[in-house]
Design a protein around this motif. Structure first.
Motif, PDB file in Angstrom:
ATOM      1  N   LEU A  80      -3.235  -6.406  11.679  1.00 17.14           N
ATOM      2  CA  LEU A  80      -1.647  -6.442  10.869  1.00 17.14           C
ATOM      3  C   LEU A  80      -1.458  -6.484   9.455  1.00 17.14           C
ATOM      4  O   LEU A  80      -1.236  -5.516   9.097  1.00 17.14           O
ATOM      5  N   PRO A  81      -2.465  -7.431   8.661  1.00 17.58           N
ATOM      6  CA  PRO A  81      -2.247  -6.978   6.839  1.00 17.58           C
ATOM      7  C   PRO A  81      -2.678  -5.229   7.156  1.00 17.58           C
ATOM      8  O   PRO A  81      -2.097  -5.137   5.804  1.00 17.58           O
ATOM      9  N   THR A  82      -3.939  -4.866   7.376  1.00 14.63           N
ATOM     10  CA  THR A  82      -4.085  -3.462   6.883  1.00 14.63           C
ATOM     11  C   THR A  82      -2.732  -2.076   7.588  1.00 14.63           C
ATOM     12  O   THR A  82      -2.361  -1.801   6.502  1.00 14.63           O
ATOM     13  N   LEU A  83      -2.571  -2.282   8.772  1.00 15.92           N
ATOM     14  CA  LEU A  83      -1.480  -2.087   9.529  1.00 15.92           C
ATOM     15  C   LEU A  83      -0.037  -1.905   8.689  1.00 15.92           C
ATOM     16  O   LEU A  83       0.795  -1.029   7.798  1.00 15.92           O
ATOM     17  N   LEU A  84       0.130  -2.623   8.211  1.00 19.46           N
ATOM     18  CA  LEU A  84       1.410  -3.371   6.819  1.00 19.46           C
ATOM     19  C   LEU A  84       0.872  -2.350   5.793  1.00 19.46           C
ATOM     20  O   LEU A  84       2.303  -1.818   5.122  1.00 19.46           O
ATOM     21  N   ARG A  85       0.251  -2.434   5.205  1.00 22.33           N
ATOM     22  CA  ARG A  85      -0.062  -1.583   4.141  1.00 22.33           C
ATOM     23  C   ARG A  85       0.264  -0.318   4.152  1.00 22.33           C
ATOM     24  O   ARG A  85       0.348   0.748   2.986  1.00 22.33           O
ATOM     25  N   LEU A  86      -0.013   0.403   5.568  1.00 19.28           N
ATOM     26  CA  LEU A  86       0.424   1.619   5.578  1.00 19.28           C
ATOM     27  C   LEU A  86       2.041   1.132   5.697  1.00 19.28           C
ATOM     28  O   LEU A  86       2.816   3.200   5.353  1.00 19.28           O
ATOM     29  N   LEU A  87       2.485   1.007   6.524  1.00 18.08           N
ATOM     30  CA  LEU A  87       3.788   0.812   6.496  1.00 18.08           C
ATOM     31  C   LEU A  87       4.934   1.634   5.213  1.00 18.08           C
ATOM     32  O   LEU A  87       5.675   2.170   5.412  1.00 18.08           O
ATOM     33  N   PRO A  88       4.944   1.683   4.458  1.00 18.10           N
ATOM     34  CA  PRO A  88       5.605   2.110   2.961  1.00 18.10           C
ATOM     35  C   PRO A  88       4.851   3.541   2.717  1.00 18.10           C
ATOM     36  O   PRO A  88       6.654   4.001   2.754  1.00 18.10           O
ATOM     37  N   ALA A  89       4.041   3.741   2.835  1.00 20.46           N
ATOM     38  CA  ALA A  89       4.175   5.463   3.114  1.00 20.46           C
ATOM     39  C   ALA A  89       4.706   6.353   4.432  1.00 20.46           C
ATOM     40  O   ALA A  89       5.506   7.678   4.355  1.00 20.46           O
ATOM     41  N   LEU A  90       4.921   5.539   5.461  1.00 22.89           N
ATOM     42  CA  LEU A  90       5.146   5.936   6.805  1.00 22.89           C
ATOM     43  C   LEU A  90       7.229   6.151   6.451  1.00 22.89           C
ATOM     44  O   LEU A  90       7.453   7.308   6.777  1.00 22.89           O
ATOM     45  N   THR A  91       7.337   5.239   5.937  1.00 24.32           N
ATOM     46  CA  THR A  91       8.789   4.444   6.071  1.00 24.32           C
ATOM     47  C   THR A  91       8.978   5.363   4.148  1.00 24.32           C
ATOM     48  O   THR A  91      10.320   6.781   4.324  1.00 24.32           O
ATOM     49  N   MET A  92       8.441   6.394   3.804  1.00 26.08           N
ATOM     50  CA  MET A  92       8.961   7.194   2.645  1.00 26.08           C
ATOM     51  C   MET A  92       9.117   8.978   3.039  1.00 26.08           C
ATOM     52  O   MET A  92      10.052   9.357   2.599  1.00 26.08           O
ATOM     53  N   VAL A  93       7.901   8.560   4.067  1.00 26.29           N
ATOM     54  CA  VAL A  93       8.232  10.656   4.524  1.00 26.29           C
ATOM     55  C   VAL A  93       9.052  10.438   6.010  1.00 26.29           C
ATOM     56  O   VAL A  93      10.294  11.130   5.688  1.00 26.29           O
ATOM     57  N   ALA A 118       1.198  10.525   0.733  1.00 21.57           N
ATOM     58  CA  ALA A 118      -0.516  10.597   1.207  1.00 21.57           C
ATOM     59  C   ALA A 118      -1.332   9.356   0.096  1.00 21.57           C
ATOM     60  O   ALA A 118      -2.691   8.900   0.530  1.00 21.57           O
ATOM     61  N   GLY A 119      -0.792   9.445  -1.142  1.00 19.77           N
ATOM     62  CA  GLY A 119      -1.588   8.456  -1.930  1.00 19.77           C
ATOM     63  C   GLY A 119      -1.236   7.297  -1.826  1.00 19.77           C
ATOM     64  O   GLY A 119      -2.467   6.468  -1.581  1.00 19.77           O
ATOM     65  N   TRP A 120      -0.272   6.587  -1.138  1.00 20.41           N
ATOM     66  CA  TRP A 120      -0.644   5.332  -1.130  1.00 20.41           C
ATOM     67  C   TRP A 120      -1.521   5.389   0.528  1.00 20.41           C
ATOM     68  O   TRP A 120      -1.972   4.550   0.644  1.00 20.41           O
ATOM     69  N   VAL A 121      -1.319   6.226   1.564  1.00 22.96           N
ATOM     70  CA  VAL A 121      -2.571   5.574   2.351  1.00 22.96           C
ATOM     71  C   VAL A 121      -3.945   5.944   2.320  1.00 22.96           C
ATOM     72  O   VAL A 121      -4.929   5.191   2.382  1.00 22.96           O
ATOM     73  N   TYR A 122      -4.266   6.631   0.944  1.00 23.79           N
ATOM     74  CA  TYR A 122      -5.848   6.812   0.443  1.00 23.79           C
ATOM     75  C   TYR A 122      -5.643   5.329  -0.325  1.00 23.79           C
ATOM     76  O   TYR A 122      -6.795   5.069  -0.554  1.00 23.79           O
ATOM     77  N   TRP A 123      -4.787   5.038  -1.406  1.00 22.42           N
ATOM     78  CA  TRP A 123      -4.918   3.557  -1.776  1.00 22.42           C
ATOM     79  C   TRP A 123      -5.061   2.570  -0.449  1.00 22.42           C
ATOM     80  O   TRP A 123      -5.890   1.355  -1.056  1.00 22.42           O
ATOM     81  N   ALA A 124      -4.443   2.765   0.334  1.00 23.39           N
ATOM     82  CA  ALA A 124      -4.911   1.276   1.781  1.00 23.39           C
ATOM     83  C   ALA A 124      -6.227   1.637   2.908  1.00 23.39           C
ATOM     84  O   ALA A 124      -6.209   0.897   2.939  1.00 23.39           O
ATOM     85  N   GLY A 125      -6.983   2.792   1.919  1.00 22.57           N
ATOM     86  CA  GLY A 125      -8.531   2.804   2.354  1.00 22.57           C
ATOM     87  C   GLY A 125      -8.311   4.138   3.493  1.00 22.57           C
ATOM     88  O   GLY A 125      -9.815   3.825   4.432  1.00 22.57           O
TER      89      GLY A 125
END
Length: 494
Positions: A80-93, A118-125
């Motif tokens: 869940l912690p990793t997935l939550l880091r992706l949530l802002p990118a999906l929310t933005m799109v 996409a940059g946020w996703v890259y930062w999330a690994g």
């Protein structure tokens, strides 16, 4: 497996119940997509913002599932912690799509927001890295642009195919199921991908009930951009289990139809000189309808194509499969043949031009025109200008040139050889005014059957209009200070 079925079922149920609620609300507030008789051929206004029930169903089902006493839920909570880091990118799109559905953003505004996501996703690994085995610092230089292009390209590819009832949502469903099967093949290493694809598959299947022809609700940009972005993200998760060029081929094939559509659209618009991000009625689904299929049959045919692509992608992803390279080559060849059968005039004309050597001729002509302009700007007299013009126009394939200047100065001449007589009645002619006076001009004539002379015509006209009047003015200035007799008529012998 039970956890995945339960998760997909929860998402299906929530989306199935929520979609008509959102649809009826949008009807009341007037957020509707009205027909225009061109690209939008539906008979009455239909609500969009289909991304709202789809993403809401995904999030709610994952939230409920995470609280259940199941092994799959425990694995989900660990990630869940990793997935939550992706949530802002999906929310933005998603928000970019919502704003575009409501207020119509400019293409560059949407593109900028998608690149940031996409940059946020890259930062999330979650990234594509070391695809060609560069290693070291070169891998980082390569990784971000490729990751961003992949995610932004997938998002906009699904946005492009969302032009017919049920097409984008159905293709998204098949692609999601493909990635779900791939995750199951990966065993424990594919748990995260499986847990993310299952709710999207359930939500898309439920939404198809309202989106298939005749649709009562559209995906809108909020849905198509979000689905494409999610599937691009899932494709990277799929690829990261192999981290090879061949490993990235499987996600590419799973999303082959929308990616192919996006590529064709960009190339078509470039060849036609249309805006790359503009809308038109030249997409694959439109071509199928123009070829005689009904919208419903066109969508079903594309479902079948997507299913075949999905099976091929799963086959290529099997590590023990020895003929992956051959399958990829055949896949590309069949795709090319299929595109040719759609009858795009832009591609057939481009092929004719390339094979006929017209590109080489155009480059040669443009080079001659540039050299002519350079020499003309440095000429010291009108006679020298005329000689340069005669020589260049002969090299460019013109048959006759005539130049009328102030004070009755008149140059004229045929440029062809005596063995190939041509009359002006057999030529097309262009007259270029020189300066502000309509009495001063240069006229070029070329035989109707003599090649593709129009290709360099703009450059020739531009050079004559910009440089010759300056030379005429310089000649007049010199005549004031040191008047010399000028022969009023100069002709060329054939």
């Amino acid at each position: 497996m039970f956890s995945l079925i339960l998760l997909a079922s929860l998402s299906f149920l929530i989306c199935f119940l929520l979609t008509p609620v959102v649809r009826n609300f949008l009807h009341r507030v007037g957020v509707l997509d009205s027909p225009d008789g061109d690209r939008k051929v539906h008979s009455q206004p239909i609500p969009r913002l289909g991304g709202v029930p789809i993403l809401a169903a995904m999030m709610l089902s994952l939230l409920v599932f995470s609280q259940m006493p199941l092994s799959g839920a425990a694995a989900f909570r660990i990630q869940l912690p990793t997935l939550l880091r992706l949530l802002p990118a999906l929310t933005m799109v998603f928000l970019i799509g919502v704003i575009d559905d409501l207020y119509s953003l400019r293409p560059w505004q949407k593109l900028a927001g998608e690149v940031v996501a996409a940059g946020w996703v890259y930062w999330a690994g979650i990234r594509i890295y070391d695809l060609f085995g560069f290693g070291g610092i070169y891998s980082h230089w390569f990784s971000f642009p490729v990751t961003a292009v992949w995610l932004v390209g997938c998002a906009n590819a699904f946005n492009l195919i969302d032009g017919m009832d049920g097409l984008a949502s159905g293709v998204g469903f098949f692609a999601t199921c493909t990635m779900l099967v791939a995750a199951l093949q990966q065993g424990p290493g594919g748990v995260v991908l499986a847990l993310l694809t299952a709710p999207l598959a359930g939500a898309l299947l439920a939404f198809l009930r309202f989106n298939f022809n005749p649709a009562s609700m559209f995906l809108g940009d909020s849905g198509s951009l979000s689905i494409g972005f999610l599937l691009g993200l899932y494709g990277i998760l799929w690829y990261q289990k192999s981290v090879t060029l061949l490993g990235m081929t499987a996600p590419l094939m799973a999303l082959a139809f929308p990616i192919l559509e996006a590529g064709i659209s960009v190339i078509r618009r470039f060849l036609r000189g249309d805006p790359i991000f503009g809308a038109d009625r030249g997409h694959i689904h439109h071509r199928l309808v123009d070829l005689g299929l009904s919208p419903r049959r066109a969508v079903l045919l594309l479902y079948g194509v997507t299913s075949v692509f999905a099976m091929i992608s799963l086959l290529v992803a099997v590590p023990s499969f020895r003929y992956a390279g051959l399958v990829i080559i055949l896949f590309c060849a069949v795709s090319w043949i299929g595109v040719q059968h759609l009858g795009y005039a832009e591609f057939s004309e481009a092929r004719k031009i390339i094979l006929s050597g017209t590109v080489r001729q155009l480059i040669a002509s443009q080079t001659k025109v540039r050299a002519y302009r350079w020499a003309l700007e440095r000429a010291n007299s009108l006679d020298e200008c005329w000689e340069l013009t005669v020589q260049t126009m002969r090299d460019l394939g013109f048959d006759h040139v005539e130049l009328v200047l102030p004070a009755g100065v008149h140059y004229a001449g045929w440029l062809h050889s005596p063995d190939s007589p041509v009359s002006l009645g057999d030529c097309w002619t262009v007259r270029v005014p020189l300066g502000d006076s309509p009495e001063n001009w240069i006229q070029l004539s070329r035989h109707i059957d003599r090649g593709e002379g129009y290709l360099m015509l703009h450059a020739v006209v531009e050079t004559l209009r910009e440089v010759l009047p300056i030379k005429v003015a310089e000649q007049a200035q010199r005549a004031v200070h040191s008047p010399q007799p000028v022969s009023p008529i100069t002709s060329l012998s054939s």
